[in-house]
Design an enzyme around this catalytic site. Sequence first.
Site, short mmCIF file in Angstrom:
data_model
loop_
_atom_site.label_atom_id
_atom_site.label_comp_id
_atom_site.label_asym_id
_atom_site.label_seq_id
_atom_site.Cartn_x
_atom_site.Cartn_y
_atom_site.Cartn_z
CG HIS A 72 -0.27 0.03 2.54
ND1 HIS A 72 0.11 -1.12 3.22
CD2 HIS A 72 0.10 1.06 3.31
CE1 HIS A 72 0.69 -0.78 4.37
NE2 HIS A 72 0.71 0.53 4.44
CG HIS A 105 2.87 6.23 11.38
ND1 HIS A 105 4.03 6.77 10.83
CD2 HIS A 105 2.50 5.23 10.56
CE1 HIS A 105 4.33 6.11 9.73
NE2 HIS A 105 3.43 5.17 9.54
O1 LIG Z 1 1.62 -2.87 7.69
C1 LIG Z 1 0.44 -2.78 8.12
O2 LIG Z 1 -0.33 -3.74 8.20
C2 LIG Z 1 -0.06 -1.43 8.49
C3 LIG Z 1 0.60 -0.37 8.12
C4 LIG Z 1 0.26 1.03 8.43
C5 LIG Z 1 -0.70 1.41 9.37
C6 LIG Z 1 -0.90 2.78 9.63
C7 LIG Z 1 -0.17 3.77 8.95
C8 LIG Z 1 0.80 3.36 8.01
O3 LIG Z 1 1.61 4.23 7.35
C9 LIG Z 1 0.97 2.01 7.73
O4 LIG Z 1 1.83 1.65 6.74
FE LIG Z 2 3.27 2.97 6.20
#
Ligand SMILES: O=C(O)/C=C/c1cccc(O)c1O
Ligand SMILES: [Fe+2]
Length: 310
Positions: A110, A175
């Site tokens: 993603h 984060h």
């Molecule tokens: O790797 C995961 O399952 C979640 C990744 C995540 C969650 C919240 C913010 C981000 O930048 C992420 O890549």
């Molecule tokens: Fe991320």
Amino acid sequence: MCALSHSPLIGFNRPAKAVEERVEAAFEHARSFIAGFDPDLVVLFAPDHYNGFFYDMMPPFCIGTRATALGDYETPAGELSVAESARMLAKDVLAAGIDVALSEKMYVDHGFSQPLQLLFGGLDRVPVIPVFINSVAVPLCPVGRIRQLGTAIGHASAHLDEQRVLFLGSGGLSHDPPVPQLETATTEVAARLIDGRNPTPEERARRQARVIASGLDLAAGTSSMQPINPEWDQRFLDVVSTGELQLVDTWSTEWFAGQAGHSSHEVRTWIAAYAAMAARGKYVMNYRFYEPVPEWVAGFAVTTAVSADA
Ligand SMILES: O=C(O)/C=C/c1cccc(O)c1O
Ligand SMILES: [Fe+2]
């Protein structure tokens, strides 16, 4: 250039309507900014989250000459339109003394697919050179090396046939989502961090559910995760806005995690993108959006910048 946060929780966890509207307006600014520039090449700097890169072979950074999105969190799956010039760019970056890895079969998640979907409407709508930057699997290279990588890519981009190059950074800001750390992982989890390719649908669903719940907990104030750090985020945005990028050379890996969470290293993608932009000449940040969005587990930012002599 454009640099923006990503979060796979967009569409899963719903922040307040007003927050969603402000973020959507920021995405709309970025889309119209990019459409107005009409790039013939996008150099996309993004991390991976143990979906495409694992500890069995974890480079500090890697240029993909072919890349496929895996489609986690219902993001698009399929081939990216990787530009032929990716190979030429890699050659120049190596010649500049930056030991970038190369992948003819890069898998991305993603971190890459969300910005392509949000800003271009799909994985294959624009020629792209995907640049993976390790932002989770410690030990990480000194962040000053990331600035050097971005600088080398910026210089190399000037020798390509493409004329309108968009530098795009994806990630951050502060984060600390529940991404496991090898040092503290159980044997079973460590095995997944080392070569956990092709998880079963059940494994992927369990991971997704865990992260979705973590965002709801953070928003409800019942989370044990490190909180979003808006002050740290704004200071980071000040640094990339003023162009004083050499300041990052003194930032240690531990400092990032202590101040802004383990995944705050994703701002390395911003540092590389802004360094690439700076290598092409002075720039002016002409748009800056920031909003902490706990439901999405992210200090969420969107910025754009143009050449000072544009
Ligand atoms: O790797 C995961 O399952 C979640 C990744 C995540 C969650 C919240 C913010 C981000 O930048 C992420 O890549
Ligand atoms: Fe991320």
